[in-house]
Motif scaffolding. Sequence first.
Motif, mmCIF file in Angstrom:
data_model
loop_
_atom_site.group_PDB
_atom_site.id
_atom_site.type_symbol
_atom_site.label_atom_id
_atom_site.label_comp_id
_atom_site.label_asym_id
_atom_site.label_seq_id
_atom_site.Cartn_x
_atom_site.Cartn_y
_atom_site.Cartn_z
ATOM 1 N N UNK A 35 34.657 45.853 46.282
ATOM 2 C CA UNK A 35 34.189 44.897 45.767
ATOM 3 C C UNK A 35 35.139 43.999 44.865
ATOM 4 N N UNK A 36 36.152 44.437 44.534
ATOM 5 C CA UNK A 36 37.162 43.641 44.020
ATOM 6 C C UNK A 36 38.124 43.067 45.017
ATOM 7 N N UNK A 37 38.648 43.929 46.020
ATOM 8 C CA UNK A 37 39.268 43.489 47.012
ATOM 9 C C UNK A 37 38.487 42.038 47.623
ATOM 10 N N UNK A 49 44.625 40.695 44.362
ATOM 11 C CA UNK A 49 45.027 41.682 45.789
ATOM 12 C C UNK A 49 46.186 42.698 45.407
ATOM 13 N N UNK A 50 47.100 42.023 44.827
ATOM 14 C CA UNK A 50 48.255 42.862 44.510
ATOM 15 C C UNK A 50 48.087 43.784 43.620
ATOM 16 N N UNK A 51 47.240 43.773 42.869
ATOM 17 C CA UNK A 51 47.067 44.782 41.804
ATOM 18 C C UNK A 51 46.075 45.933 42.348
ATOM 19 N N UNK A 52 45.024 45.443 43.171
ATOM 20 C CA UNK A 52 44.379 46.436 43.789
ATOM 21 C C UNK A 52 45.303 47.181 44.722
ATOM 22 N N UNK A 53 46.277 46.628 45.362
ATOM 23 C CA UNK A 53 46.969 47.256 46.410
ATOM 24 C C UNK A 53 47.648 48.222 45.575
#
Length: 92
Positions: A35-37, A49-53
């Motif tokens: 969901x965050x992505x 997106x960078x933080x999620x990666x």
Amino acid sequence: MYEERQSPKLETRNLKPEERLTPDALSPLPAEWLERLKQGARRADFILLTQMAEQIRDRDATIADALTLLTEAFEYDKILALIQQTESGESV
């Protein structure tokens, strides 16, 4: 006599990000992460997106690397499409 085979990691490294990042690869991720992505891709939120990666890297560096490459190339539509395929249960 002996067949030399590449390890799966080496084989994966030679693939394009969209070939490494499949609905099957994303399906084990928690729904909250997907969901965050999805939010990040919809908003073109490079930072999210960078933080999620980076968060995903602890679980799967291959997925994290592929997400990072797509994010750095501003391929948000590809990220979003993969997440939608994952959520709908499609596999490649």
